[in-house]
Design a protein around this motif. Structure first.
Motif, PDB file in Angstrom:
ATOM      1  N   TYR A  62      58.241  68.210  28.076  1.00  0.00           N
ATOM      2  CA  TYR A  62      58.589  68.390  29.356  1.00  0.00           C
ATOM      3  C   TYR A  62      57.919  67.389  30.579  1.00  0.00           C
ATOM      4  CZ  TYR A  62      59.610  71.831  32.884  1.00  0.00           C
ATOM      5  OH  TYR A  62      60.953  72.525  34.386  1.00  0.00           O
ATOM      6  N   GLY A  63      56.828  67.024  30.013  1.00  0.00           N
ATOM      7  CA  GLY A  63      55.545  66.212  30.734  1.00  0.00           C
ATOM      8  C   GLY A  63      55.973  65.484  31.673  1.00  0.00           C
ATOM      9  N   PRO A  64      56.770  64.421  30.767  1.00  0.00           N
ATOM     10  CA  PRO A  64      57.603  63.212  31.520  1.00  0.00           C
ATOM     11  C   PRO A  64      58.285  63.326  32.591  1.00  0.00           C
ATOM     12  CG  PRO A  64      57.219  62.691  28.844  1.00  0.00           C
ATOM     13  CD  PRO A  64      57.244  64.769  29.218  1.00  0.00           C
ATOM     14  N   PHE A  65      58.834  64.008  32.237  1.00  0.00           N
ATOM     15  CA  PHE A  65      59.947  64.651  33.644  1.00  0.00           C
ATOM     16  C   PHE A  65      58.990  65.425  34.623  1.00  0.00           C
ATOM     17  CE2 PHE A  65      61.930  65.219  29.167  1.00  0.00           C
ATOM     18  CZ  PHE A  65      63.087  63.740  29.586  1.00  0.00           C
ATOM     19  N   LEU A  66      58.246  65.940  35.011  1.00  0.00           N
ATOM     20  CA  LEU A  66      57.804  66.858  35.758  1.00  0.00           C
ATOM     21  C   LEU A  66      57.052  65.737  36.713  1.00  0.00           C
ATOM     22  CD1 LEU A  66      55.512  69.707  33.261  1.00  0.00           C
ATOM     23  CD2 LEU A  66      58.014  70.246  35.269  1.00  0.00           C
ATOM     24  N   SER A  67      56.366  64.329  35.327  1.00  0.00           N
ATOM     25  CA  SER A  67      55.847  63.708  36.344  1.00  0.00           C
ATOM     26  C   SER A  67      56.520  62.573  37.179  1.00  0.00           C
ATOM     27  CB  SER A  67      55.213  62.529  35.314  1.00  0.00           C
ATOM     28  OG  SER A  67      54.476  63.403  34.204  1.00  0.00           O
ATOM     29  N   LEU A  68      57.295  62.447  36.001  1.00  0.00           N
ATOM     30  CA  LEU A  68      58.537  61.419  36.596  1.00  0.00           C
ATOM     31  C   LEU A  68      59.286  61.958  38.239  1.00  0.00           C
ATOM     32  CD1 LEU A  68      60.064  59.135  37.414  1.00  0.00           C
ATOM     33  CD2 LEU A  68      62.042  59.404  35.509  1.00  0.00           C
ATOM     34  N   GLY A  69      59.902  63.167  38.430  1.00  0.00           N
ATOM     35  CA  GLY A  69      59.725  64.238  39.659  1.00  0.00           C
ATOM     36  C   GLY A  69      58.653  64.275  40.735  1.00  0.00           C
ATOM     37  N   ALA A  70      57.266  64.334  40.413  1.00  0.00           N
ATOM     38  CA  ALA A  70      56.021  64.436  41.157  1.00  0.00           C
ATOM     39  C   ALA A  70      56.464  62.651  41.596  1.00  0.00           C
ATOM     40  CB  ALA A  70      55.613  64.897  39.928  1.00  0.00           C
ATOM     41  N   PHE A  71      56.177  62.152  41.003  1.00  0.00           N
ATOM     42  CA  PHE A  71      56.631  60.130  41.008  1.00  0.00           C
ATOM     43  C   PHE A  71      57.295  60.554  42.679  1.00  0.00           C
ATOM     44  CE2 PHE A  71      58.245  56.506  40.872  1.00  0.00           C
ATOM     45  CZ  PHE A  71      57.462  55.647  41.218  1.00  0.00           C
ATOM     46  N   LEU A  72      58.892  60.631  42.025  1.00  0.00           N
ATOM     47  CA  LEU A  72      60.115  59.978  42.931  1.00  0.00           C
ATOM     48  C   LEU A  72      60.252  61.259  43.822  1.00  0.00           C
ATOM     49  CD1 LEU A  72      63.333  60.380  40.246  1.00  0.00           C
ATOM     50  CD2 LEU A  72      61.197  58.210  41.829  1.00  0.00           C
ATOM     51  N   GLY A  73      59.038  62.233  44.022  1.00  0.00           N
ATOM     52  CA  GLY A  73      59.077  63.173  45.178  1.00  0.00           C
ATOM     53  C   GLY A  73      58.535  63.430  46.654  1.00  0.00           C
ATOM     54  N   LEU A  74      57.124  62.228  45.519  1.00  0.00           N
ATOM     55  CA  LEU A  74      56.350  61.759  46.327  1.00  0.00           C
ATOM     56  C   LEU A  74      56.697  60.253  47.564  1.00  0.00           C
ATOM     57  CD1 LEU A  74      52.534  63.008  45.169  1.00  0.00           C
ATOM     58  CD2 LEU A  74      53.871  63.890  46.766  1.00  0.00           C
ATOM     59  N   VAL A  75      56.901  59.934  46.522  1.00  0.00           N
ATOM     60  CA  VAL A  75      57.261  58.288  46.657  1.00  0.00           C
ATOM     61  C   VAL A  75      58.434  58.388  47.754  1.00  0.00           C
ATOM     62  CG1 VAL A  75      58.596  56.044  46.950  1.00  0.00           C
ATOM     63  CG2 VAL A  75      56.400  56.715  44.731  1.00  0.00           C
ATOM     64  N   PHE A  76      59.037  59.213  48.062  1.00  0.00           N
ATOM     65  CA  PHE A  76      60.636  59.365  47.934  1.00  0.00           C
ATOM     66  C   PHE A  76      60.044  60.618  49.523  1.00  0.00           C
ATOM     67  CE2 PHE A  76      62.594  56.912  45.028  1.00  0.00           C
ATOM     68  CZ  PHE A  76      62.241  55.772  45.822  1.00  0.00           C
ATOM     69  N   LYS A  77      59.656  61.125  49.938  1.00  0.00           N
ATOM     70  CA  LYS A  77      58.510  62.823  50.371  1.00  0.00           C
ATOM     71  C   LYS A  77      60.018  62.562  51.927  1.00  0.00           C
ATOM     72  CE  LYS A  77      55.531  65.585  51.966  1.00  0.00           C
ATOM     73  NZ  LYS A  77      53.325  66.090  52.189  1.00  0.00           N
ATOM     74  N   ASP A  78      59.982  61.866  52.429  1.00  0.00           N
ATOM     75  CA  ASP A  78      59.907  61.843  53.942  1.00  0.00           C
ATOM     76  C   ASP A  78      62.093  61.805  54.000  1.00  0.00           C
ATOM     77  OD1 ASP A  78      57.479  61.062  55.061  1.00  0.00           O
ATOM     78  OD2 ASP A  78      57.959  59.382  54.393  1.00  0.00           O
ATOM     79  N   TYR A  79      62.203  60.874  52.597  1.00  0.00           N
ATOM     80  CA  TYR A  79      63.783  61.126  52.782  1.00  0.00           C
ATOM     81  C   TYR A  79      64.410  62.106  51.922  1.00  0.00           C
ATOM     82  CZ  TYR A  79      68.926  60.417  50.733  1.00  0.00           C
ATOM     83  OH  TYR A  79      70.344  60.028  50.982  1.00  0.00           O
ATOM     84  N   LEU A  80      63.297  63.171  50.854  1.00  0.00           N
ATOM     85  CA  LEU A  80      64.513  64.135  50.506  1.00  0.00           C
ATOM     86  C   LEU A  80      64.027  65.052  51.105  1.00  0.00           C
ATOM     87  CD1 LEU A  80      62.684  63.686  46.997  1.00  0.00           C
ATOM     88  CD2 LEU A  80      64.412  63.495  47.425  1.00  0.00           C
TER      89      LEU A  80
END
Length: 248
Positions: free
Chosen positions: A226-244
């Motif tokens: 599960y770790g890789p998906f949680l990590s990728l979710g955090a990465f995408l969320g923080l990089v595209f935070k304003d858009y999301l």
């Protein structure tokens, strides 16, 4: 352009060290000594064969001495690390926050590869990352200590509750305790929003990965980290935070 080239080079060199961590930490080996060598023939890897990405291409992915195939993971990690260095600078500029996020993303990268290969998340990285997140929050402008502490408690507490539910009620391990510490680490650096992004986006990504496996084998009897998906979710969320956030 020169700045980005320099950052990519520095990042890829660090990525070479990340590969050492990915290989040695799960095996309980020293990350300092001995020097890099071929796992099959034991020959020491010369400095000119240890140039990030380039050496892999020149050697065509094989050991110079015995011809053993070198995992594609090595140039991939080096490339991703270089890309993360450029991305952190592009998004946050020459700031302390850029440094924090680069370290954060780098740790997530290392943890993801370790978890994918071994189904473990070493305490030295998750708990070390948690301490890093809490300490650096005193010097950041985008995230203060109360938010960092709240994020770590939210992430760790939520997954601790899920962990205990499976262990105590269902008498099985639904997720590893390493995921609890990973989420505390993610929350300490990214705050509550990082936890939300990690869980929501990570679950969607994990499901998208699992669906073809379920359809192929017509069974739910398999395990994925599960770790890789949680990590990728955090990465995408923080990089595209304003858009999301603008969407919702």
């Amino acid at each position: 352009m020169f700045e980005y080239v320099l950052l990519f080079v520095i990042g890829s060199v660090l990525g070479s060290f990340y590969n050492v961590l990915i290989y040695r930490i799960p095996r309980g080996m020293s990350i300092i000594r001995p020097g890099s060598s071929c796992p099959k023939c034991g020959s020491s890897i010369k400095f000119y064969d240890n140039i990030p990405i380039i050496s892999y291409l020149i050697l065509r992915g094989r050991c110079r001495y015995c011809g053993e195939k070198i995992s594609l993971r090595y140039p991939v990690v080096e490339f991703l690390s270089g890309a993360l260095a450029c991305l952190s600078y592009y998004k946050w500029g020459a700031t302390f926050e850029a440094f924090v996020y680069f370290v954060f993303f780098s740790l997530l990268l290392i943890l993801s590869f370790i978890d994918w290969q071994t189904f473990t998340l070493p305490d030295s990285l998750t708990l070390g990352g948690l301490a890093f997140g809490l300490i650096t929050s005193f010097f950041r402008h985008d995230l203060r200590f109360p938010e960092s502490l709240l994020g770590s408690l939210l992430g760790g507490g939520l997954f601790l509750a899920i962990y205990l539910f499976y262990v105590k009620v269902r008498k099985m391990e639904g997720l590893g305790f390493g995921d609890v510490k990973l989420m505390a680490f993610i929350g300490s650096v990214g705050g509550p929003w990082a936890v939300i992004f990690s869980v929501s986006l990570g679950s969607i990504l994990g499901l998208l990965y699992a669906i073809p496996i379920i359809l192929k084998h017509r069974s739910f009897d398999f395990v994925i980290p599960y770790g890789p998906f949680l990590s990728l979710g955090a990465f995408l969320g923080l990089v595209f935070k304003d858009y999301l956030l603008s969407i919702f």
